[in-house]
Each structure stands twice: as structure tokens, then as C-alpha cells.
Design a protein around this motif. Structure first.
Motif, PDB file in Angstrom:
ATOM      1  N   GLU A  63     -62.345 -26.503 -44.176  1.00  0.00           N
ATOM      2  CA  GLU A  63     -62.438 -27.962 -44.178  1.00  0.00           C
ATOM      3  C   GLU A  63     -63.069 -28.419 -45.483  1.00  0.00           C
ATOM      4  OE1 GLU A  63     -65.175 -30.746 -41.726  1.00  0.00           O
ATOM      5  OE2 GLU A  63     -63.322 -30.487 -40.571  1.00  0.00           O
ATOM      6  N   LEU A  64     -62.441 -29.409 -46.114  1.00  0.00           N
ATOM      7  CA  LEU A  64     -62.955 -30.011 -47.343  1.00  0.00           C
ATOM      8  C   LEU A  64     -63.336 -31.455 -47.074  1.00  0.00           C
ATOM      9  CD1 LEU A  64     -60.309 -28.785 -49.944  1.00  0.00           C
ATOM     10  CD2 LEU A  64     -62.549 -27.789 -49.478  1.00  0.00           C
ATOM     11  N   THR A  65     -64.454 -31.877 -47.631  1.00  0.00           N
ATOM     12  CA  THR A  65     -64.898 -33.254 -47.534  1.00  0.00           C
ATOM     13  C   THR A  65     -64.956 -33.834 -48.941  1.00  0.00           C
ATOM     14  OG1 THR A  65     -66.229 -32.739 -45.586  1.00  0.00           O
ATOM     15  CG2 THR A  65     -66.741 -34.784 -46.749  1.00  0.00           C
TER      16      THR A  65
ATOM     17  N   THR B  34     -59.960 -33.126 -45.174  1.00  0.00           N
ATOM     18  CA  THR B  34     -58.701 -32.418 -44.976  1.00  0.00           C
ATOM     19  C   THR B  34     -59.030 -30.982 -44.605  1.00  0.00           C
ATOM     20  OG1 THR B  34     -56.493 -32.020 -45.886  1.00  0.00           O
ATOM     21  CG2 THR B  34     -58.342 -31.603 -47.355  1.00  0.00           C
ATOM     22  N   THR B  35     -58.063 -30.271 -44.069  1.00  0.00           N
ATOM     23  CA  THR B  35     -58.221 -28.859 -43.745  1.00  0.00           C
ATOM     24  C   THR B  35     -57.128 -28.087 -44.469  1.00  0.00           C
ATOM     25  OG1 THR B  35     -59.115 -29.417 -41.575  1.00  0.00           O
ATOM     26  CG2 THR B  35     -58.334 -27.175 -41.873  1.00  0.00           C
ATOM     27  N   LEU B  36     -57.545 -27.055 -45.203  1.00  0.00           N
ATOM     28  CA  LEU B  36     -56.597 -26.206 -45.914  1.00  0.00           C
ATOM     29  C   LEU B  36     -56.499 -24.863 -45.228  1.00  0.00           C
ATOM     30  CD1 LEU B  36     -57.646 -26.791 -49.637  1.00  0.00           C
ATOM     31  CD2 LEU B  36     -55.820 -27.913 -48.356  1.00  0.00           C
ATOM     32  N   SER B  37     -55.294 -24.325 -45.163  1.00  0.00           N
ATOM     33  CA  SER B  37     -55.087 -22.980 -44.632  1.00  0.00           C
ATOM     34  C   SER B  37     -54.945 -22.016 -45.798  1.00  0.00           C
ATOM     35  CB  SER B  37     -53.828 -22.932 -43.765  1.00  0.00           C
ATOM     36  OG  SER B  37     -53.986 -23.754 -42.645  1.00  0.00           O
ATOM     37  N   GLY B  38     -55.628 -20.900 -45.711  1.00  0.00           N
ATOM     38  CA  GLY B  38     -55.566 -19.890 -46.767  1.00  0.00           C
ATOM     39  C   GLY B  38     -55.570 -18.503 -46.179  1.00  0.00           C
TER      40      GLY B  38
ATOM     41  N   GLN C  46     -52.103 -28.551 -58.792  1.00  0.00           N
ATOM     42  CA  GLN C  46     -51.302 -27.366 -59.076  1.00  0.00           C
ATOM     43  C   GLN C  46     -51.188 -26.475 -57.841  1.00  0.00           C
ATOM     44  OE1 GLN C  46     -54.056 -28.439 -60.881  1.00  0.00           O
ATOM     45  NE2 GLN C  46     -54.025 -27.528 -62.928  1.00  0.00           N
ATOM     46  N   ARG C  47     -52.108 -26.622 -56.929  1.00  0.00           N
ATOM     47  CA  ARG C  47     -52.135 -25.779 -55.719  1.00  0.00           C
ATOM     48  C   ARG C  47     -51.367 -26.372 -54.544  1.00  0.00           C
ATOM     49  NH1 ARG C  47     -56.128 -21.704 -55.930  1.00  0.00           N
ATOM     50  NH2 ARG C  47     -57.225 -21.798 -57.911  1.00  0.00           N
ATOM     51  N   GLY C  48     -50.792 -27.543 -54.721  1.00  0.00           N
ATOM     52  CA  GLY C  48     -50.006 -28.137 -53.648  1.00  0.00           C
ATOM     53  C   GLY C  48     -50.428 -29.545 -53.312  1.00  0.00           C
TER      54      GLY C  48
END
Length: 116
Positions: A42-44, A32-36, A105-107
Motif C-alpha cells: 500500500e502506498l500513501t 493505492t495498492t501495488l502488486s509485486g 515508467q513502471r506502469g
């Protein structure tokens, strides 16, 4: 009468096999890819399911974190991971063979299977 019993037996076998499939379905690599605030990351996720226990890691360009307390129950799963002094809990659900929904908790995140 015999037909009815055979039909019921087949029904229960199908349900049992679907449950077993759902429990092992998330084994493998997911992304997945998170925007911050500092851009996209990118997280695997590397999941392994064995006898209802979920193990694995979450990796990013900043390193790798092991999963803790992982469990699988049918199409639902959960795990925690510790980062610094904080434990983050996640609950997930199989959407399809190639998509998972994970909430913390972060979404909410949508994970996509990586073909290997």
C-alpha cells in the motif's frame, strides 16, 4: 448586446474557476495498492498544491520519499522522486474529485482520495 457580453464574461469566469479548482483538487491524502513479486504494497501519497507547485511525499511500510520537481497545470500534474540512484518520473491527471490516474515508467496507478 449587453446580454452577449455578460454571457461571455460568465463563461470565462466559470472556466477560470474550474481551472483554479482543478489545480487545488489534488491537495490531500491519496492511496493505492501495488502488486509485486513480494506481495501487495500500500502506498500513501500526500500532495500539497500551492501556486502551481506540487510538493509532498509518498509513503509505504518501507518509509517515506519526498516529491521533487512537482508541477500542476490545470487537471494535469507531474513530479519525480529519487530512490537509491534512480529518479522515477510521474505524470498524472485528475479523473474525478476522488480519483487520480498516475503514469510512470513502471506502469499506471489509480489513486483514491482518503477522507480525513
Amino acid at each position: 448586446m449587453i446580454f452577449k457580453k455578460l454571457s461571455m464574461l460568465c463563461f470565462f469566469l466559470v472556466i477560470a474557476s474550474m481551472t483554479a479548482y482543478a489545480q487545488s483538487d489534488i491537495t490531500g491524502k491519496w492511496k493505492t495498492t501495488l502488486s509485486g513479486p513480494q506481495g501487495e504494497m500500500e502506498l500513501t501519497f500526500n500532495y500539497k498544491v500551492e501556486n502551481g507547485a506540487l510538493t509532498g511525499t509518498i509513503a509505504s511500510q518501507m518509509g517515506e520519499i519526498p516529491l521533487e520537481n512537482g508541477k500542476v497545470d490545470g487537471s494535469k500534474f507531474s513530479y519525480d522522486f529519487a530512490i537509491q540512484d534512480m529518479t522515477v518520473s510521474h505524470k498524472g491527471e485528475v479523473v474525478s474529485t476522488d480519483e487520480l490516474k498516475v503514469v510512470s515508467q513502471r506502469g499506471e496507478m489509480k489513486l483514491t482520495r482518503v477522507e480525513e
